[in-house]
Design an enzyme around this catalytic site. Structure first.
Site: not given
Lengths: 422, 723
Positions: B150, B252, B99-100, B154
């Site tokens: 995503h 991540h 993620d991210d 955020h």
């Protein structure tokens, strides 16, 4: 510049001698204290409607209906209807109070209560028909006693929390949805009853009096005071819009004209900013919808105060409509002469849209081709508007009777007054 | 920049000057474009985990039980809106998700590991990281991994409405299209975890996203690697609860130091491989094919344009910071300078026993150019009649079409002479008056201005010093109780008490106000009288006097009361004329920069000052407000507002100081916050408009502009049409 000159009191037509007489050699004086201040600006003559106030009232009504249909949280920020309504009412009240207080109060109640009784007769009948009764809460005597609030709404009239919904045609909370507007009548009644005192206070200590409801509202909403119960409910509403009502009175008394013109537009943005800040930091019910002004009393009080300040400061006192607004004369006049009816019945109309729209879902053709329309939030509004018109036809005449006018079915003016005169 | 110059004239401006329909268009579109670019940049640079507000709810009453108890992938698309379906990862299968990202520090290394092991995984990227690292997105796609959305910035979507949700997804898809030409139908909400952690606040988001056609991918195993718990802890958390159970693992690849993640990854892969697991993407694991599809046509180009605009705005940002810094230095520097110099000036002129020289008692000629001043001329003349200094008054009626002249005749005041001339503009009227004046000291005022009895005497006292050629008085706004009047009152008090004292001390006063100024006839003759070369003849003549070597000072007690423009459009016209006229005058006297002696001194100190503070600073000043808006939305609302209010407080202090110097009531300062914002925008627009006129109005027409009909219709033509 001519307009400015007139404004400053320098121009006096083309007669030079008159011009000369106005001049004095005490030099800066005419600038520092424009002569205009000595004589109060012309107050709108009695009997002549101030169309600006009519426009505000109509806007407020339309805004309320739209807000109750869509629930857009930005609408109350754009136009705080309730504050505006109370300010207008306060202004009219202050104007009437040069007559004996008791007769004014009686007159106001005579105009307010019959439309509400009419509403109560219909809604109570419907609630009882749908299974509401003395045993709904387990205290039959209290139930009978509280019915008195349907006669004189010193506190919110009782209603059924959940009923059967006429075998599923209506949501079980329909009664609660229908009586949403009643708090306004309760608050209005209290303002009317206390107006003679408020007027005295505002004449004696204008600035302090204006601030008192805001301060009280801050205290009540500080979290230190238990807000449950009928008395606190009344007190919260009273303090929330008290400053708006007083501002209306101050406007009528010419208080706002006595201070330099730049003061109000300079202070209002600061007041609005304070209200907005309070709103933003208040806890929210539903984070995806965001903070709602209607749910945060202190923010509502401050924001409405700021907006009303600005609107009353502008107050152009139209005896006739400005050109672009002329065409709306009919609707605005109608809304103004049926304000209470529209306000009381619009929630009923919105509730009734549901059983009217639901059958359309079962129609395969409409379901297949117009599903966007069915799910749209606009559809209930378009259904509700004719329903409100029906309510006007059925119940509007009560307003006329209450005001000792000859009852009319649908007071929509044929032609605009302004045009006929011209 | 306070000065008074025939406001009466501004009433009926030629239509072109008063209200060109496009006058707001360019300045506003520049501001809006700038703001839009800053928004793009703000999105792109929004660091992951910036929006730290996370919704916490306890109830799960609205979440379907099947979803809470089901697998990590939730499908609520189309008909499944009310009956969502959950999918689990098949046994002996594992999906690695990152993620991210992508981040330049960690993503390439993770990709290296995956490539070495011949494993394909899922990357849930944010739009902002996508626009910043386009090459990495292309590499991820090229190496066969799957990309999921995503969001762009955020945020916790449970705290935002559907509009924001649609925007977060839409912009991210645009970025993906622009960068790699793909569209993704996989979504993972920020701050999400396993499907059984869904609650009443986050479920609506999942449902809404399903409506838009996304598969929502939650997880089975949260390694908590972003907390940096140690390599062993990460590996342990990634292992299945039951041997052989399929799982989706969350790791991540951005948002901080991911060294532990990187170290744990090969171990996790080795261990799971040893247990007989295969590694798949979500699409492969569900047997549904890739969630990424190619985009073509207009969507692709829209994406490219979006990425380009974002890149451009990111590049633009440092320049905006520079602009803001420049504005800051200019504003603060100017205020500091003004405070110090005004203090020096006050010390100097208010010292007991101070005088410019021998008391001036000789009679003075007062020239009143009047064009359609019937409302005010009587007031003006009567105020002069009360003067405590010997004067003669020369009213020059510049072809008025109203009763101005008749009024003056009728008043028949003993010391007043009336000269009529066909309409030929204010400078000509002034020259006529000077020619007819009997005395050597000449005071000029406007026909709508009122003097105090002591004004003329105070105004001419500085002529006791033979080096002084002209004196500027102190103009006061009379109609100060209206909003616009109060704004100008503040502006005038600050302008006269800070600016003019500063210029006095620096000996480079740029303007003697047309409403109240005094000249030596000798000095006027030397510079050839008033000129109609520019729209600001008062600035023009002042600069000429400087070049001729005369000193010009400020007499604070010579107060003149004038009526300021009463509406925004009049104020606009007046300021447009002033700023354009100032630019003309500066251009006309630009050679002073290279001159020797007093002219050169003015050219090298005065002109740059005027250029800096009256021509350039206002153009940049809205940067303060833009930076505030930007900061509130993208950086830190409270710090941004604090900075903005700090600037305001500084201005407030200077205003208070100047009000004190002039013994004015400080009560008017309550309108300062509104005034500052409005004035910044107004002066910015006026100056941009002036620049456009100056650059497009053509240098050919520079000298005799007013006859060409561009700006300068100003004097002659309009006055003919005025009624």
């Amino acid at each position: 510049m001519t307009s400015t000159a007139e404004h400053e009191g320098y121009a006096s037509g083309t007669d030079p001698t008159a011009t000369l007489k106005l001049r004095t050699i005490t030099v800066p004086e005419p600038f520092v204290h424009p002569p205009e201040e000595a004589e109060p600006a012309p107050v709108v003559r009695r009997g002549v409607r101030d169309r600006y106030l009519d426009l505000l009232r109509a806007l407020a009504l339309v805004r309320v209906v739209i807000y109750h249909n869509f629930g857009w949280t930005w609408l109350p920020l754009l136009f705080p209807s309730m504050g505006v309504m109370f300010a207008l009412a306060g202004s009219l009240m202050a104007r009437s109070l040069n007559r004996p207080a008791w007769s004014v109060i009686r007159g106001r109640m005579r105009r307010l209560l019959p439309p509400m009784w009419m509403f109560g007769a219909v809604v109570l009948t419907a609630m009882i028909a749908d299974g509401w009764g003395p045993h709904a809460e387990g205290h039959p005597n209290w139930w009978w006693g509280k019915l008195a609030f349907w006669v004189l709404p010193l506190s919110t009239p009782p209603f059924a929390d959940t009923v059967h919904g006429f075998s599923g045609h209506l949501p079980t909370s329909w009664a609660e949805q229908c009586v949403v507007p009643l708090w306004y009548l309760r608050a209005y009644l209290w303002y009317v009853l206390l107006s003679p005192l408020m007027l005295k206070a505002i004449r004696r200590l204008p600035w302090v009096t204006l601030a008192v409801p805001l301060v009280l509202s801050a205290v009540l909403n500080s979290g230190l005071v238990d807000q449950s119960g009928r008395i606190m409910e009344t007190a919260t509403d009273f303090t929330t819009f008290g400053s708006c009502w007083l501002l209306g009175m101050a406007h009528q008394e010419g208080l706002l004209r006595r201070i330099p013109q730049y003061v109000v537009p300079s202070l209002a943005p600061l007041v609005l900013a304070a209200g907005f800040w309070w709103l933003q930091q208040a806890p929210v019910d539903d984070p995806r919808v965001g903070p709602d002004l209607e749910a945060v009393p202190l923010a509502q009080a401050i924001w409405s105060f700021g907006c009303v300040m600005l609107l009353l400061h502008l107050s152009p006192s139209w005896e006739r409509w400005p050109k672009p607004l002329e065409r709306f004369n009919g609707v605005i006049t109608l809304l103004n002469s049926r304000a209470v009816t529209v306000y009381l019945w619009h929630c009923v109309a919105l509730v009734l849209t549901e059983p009217l729209i639901n059958p359309l879902w079962d129609n395969p053709f409409i379901y297949a081709h117009f599903r966007g329309v069915l799910t749209s939030q606009w559809l209930p509004l378009f259904v509700a508007v004719p329903l409100i018109a029906v309510a006007l036809l059925l119940f509007g005449w009560v307003e006329d009777t209450a005001a000792k006018r000859s009852p009319r079915l649908f007071p929509y003016p044929r032609r605009s007054k302004g045009r006929r005169r011209a | 920049m306070s000065r008074h110059q025939r406001p009466r004239q501004s009433v009926l401006r030629p239509r072109r000057l008063a209200a060109p329909p496009l006058r707001f268009f360019l300045p506003l579109s520049v501001l809006v474009t700038l703001l839009a670019l800053m928004v793009l940049r703000g999105m792109a640079n929004n660091e992951v985990f910036h929006d730290e507000k996370v919704a916490v709810s306890v109830d799960k009453t609205t979440v379907p039980k099947s979803v809470l108890e089901g697998g990590p992938v939730v499908d609520s698309r189309g008909d499944k809106q009310d009956a969502p379906v959950s999918y689990t990862v098949p046994d002996k299968t594992v999906v690695l998700t990152f993620d991210d990202g992508p981040s330049t520090d960690w993503t390439p290394k993770i990709l290296d590991v995956l490539a070495k092991e011949h494993i394909q995984a899922d990357f849930f990227v944010t739009g902002s990281m996508t626009t910043r690292n386009p090459a990495l997105i292309r590499r991820i796609v090229a190496e066969g991994h799957e990309i999921g959305v995503h969001t762009y910035t955020h945020p916790d979507l449970a705290l935002h409405n559907n509009m924001r949700l649609g925007w977060e997804l839409g912009e991210t898809q645009l970025a993906l299209a622009g960068v790699a030409g793909i569209h993704s139908s996989l979504f993972r909400p920020p701050y999400s975890s396993t499907a059984d952690a869904l609650d009443d606040w986050s479920w609506p988001v999942t449902k809404e996203v399903g409506k838009d056609g996304y598969l929502v991918a939650f997880i089975d195993k949260d390694t908590d690697d972003w907390k940096r718990p140690g390599v062993n802890a990460i590996v342990k958390a990634a292992m299945p609860d039951l041997a052989g159970q399929g799982e989706m693992i969350l790791l991540h690849d951005a948002g901080g130091n991911r060294a532990q993640t990187l170290a744990a990854l090969p171990i996790i892969i080795d261990k799971l491989k040893a247990e007989g697991y295969t590694f798949k993407t979500i699409g492969q694991a569900l047997g549904a094919g890739s969630a990424n599809t190619k985009v073509t046509g207009s969507t692709l180009w829209a994406g490219k344009a979006f990425v380009w605009a974002t890149t451009f705005s990111v590049g633009l940002m440092p320049w905006l910071v520079v602009v803001l810094a420049v504005v800051g230095v200019l504003v603060f520097g100017r205020f500091a300078l003004m405070l110090v110099l005004s203090l020096i000036h006050v010390r100097r002129t208010r010292k007991p026993g101070f005088s410019w020289g021998a008391p001036v008692t000789e009679p003075v000629s007062v020239i009143v150019p009047a064009y359609n001043e019937q409302e005010c001329i009587a007031n003006t003349l009567l105020s002069l009649a009360a003067s405590d200094h010997p004067i003669e008054v020369i009213v020059v009626d510049d072809g008025s079409s109203d009763d101005t002249a008749a009024l003056v005749e009728e008043m028949d005041l003993p010391m007043v002479r009336l000269i009529r001339q066909p309409n030929s503009g204010k400078p000509a009227a002034l020259n006529t008056g000077v020619a007819a004046a009997s005395y050597d000291l000449i005071v000029m005022m406007d026909g709508d201005t009122v003097f105090e009895p002591a004004t003329v005497r105070e105004l001419v006292q500085p002529f006791g010093d033979p080096r002084i050629g002209a004196v500027a008085g102190n103009a006061k706004v009379g109609n100060r109780d209206t909003l616009i009047g109060a704004w100008q009152h503040i502006e005038y008090v600050m302008g006269f008490n800070l600016d003019r004292r500063m210029y006095d001390v620096l000996d480079c006063m740029p303007t003697i106000p047309g409403a109240v100024g005094a000249f030596r006839r000798e000095a006027l003759h030397q510079v050839g009288g008033m000129s109609d070369d520019t729209l600001a003849e008062d600035t023009d003549v002042t600069m000429a006097l400087h070049r001729a070597g005369w000193k010009i000072v400020y007499a604070e007690n010579a107060r003149a009361w004038t009526e300021a423009p009463g509406s925004m459009s009049q104020l606009w016209s007046q300021r447009y004329r002033w700023s354009y006229g100032t630019m003309q005058a500066m251009w006309k006297h630009r050679h002073a920069f290279f001159e020797r002696g007093p002219g050169g001194r003015f050219g090298r100190i005065g002109l740059p000052f005027v250029a800096l503070f009256m021509v350039f600073t206002p153009l940049l000043a809205p940067a303060i407000d833009i930076a505030m808006v930007y900061g509130v939305f993208f950086v830190d609302p409270y710090k941004s507002l604090l900075a903005w209010f700090a600037v305001l407080a500084l201005q407030g202090f200077c205003a208070w100081w100047s009000f004190r110097l002039d013994r004015e009531k400080a009560w008017y300062l309550i309108t300062l916050p509104v005034q500052q914002v409005v004035y910044r925008v107004l002066m910015y627009m006026v100056l941009l408009q002036s620049w456009i006129t100056a650059l497009t109005g053509g240098r050919l027409r520079w000298q005799k502009l007013r006859r060409t009909g561009e700006v300068g219709l100003d004097v002659t033509t309009t006055e003919a049409v005025q009624s």
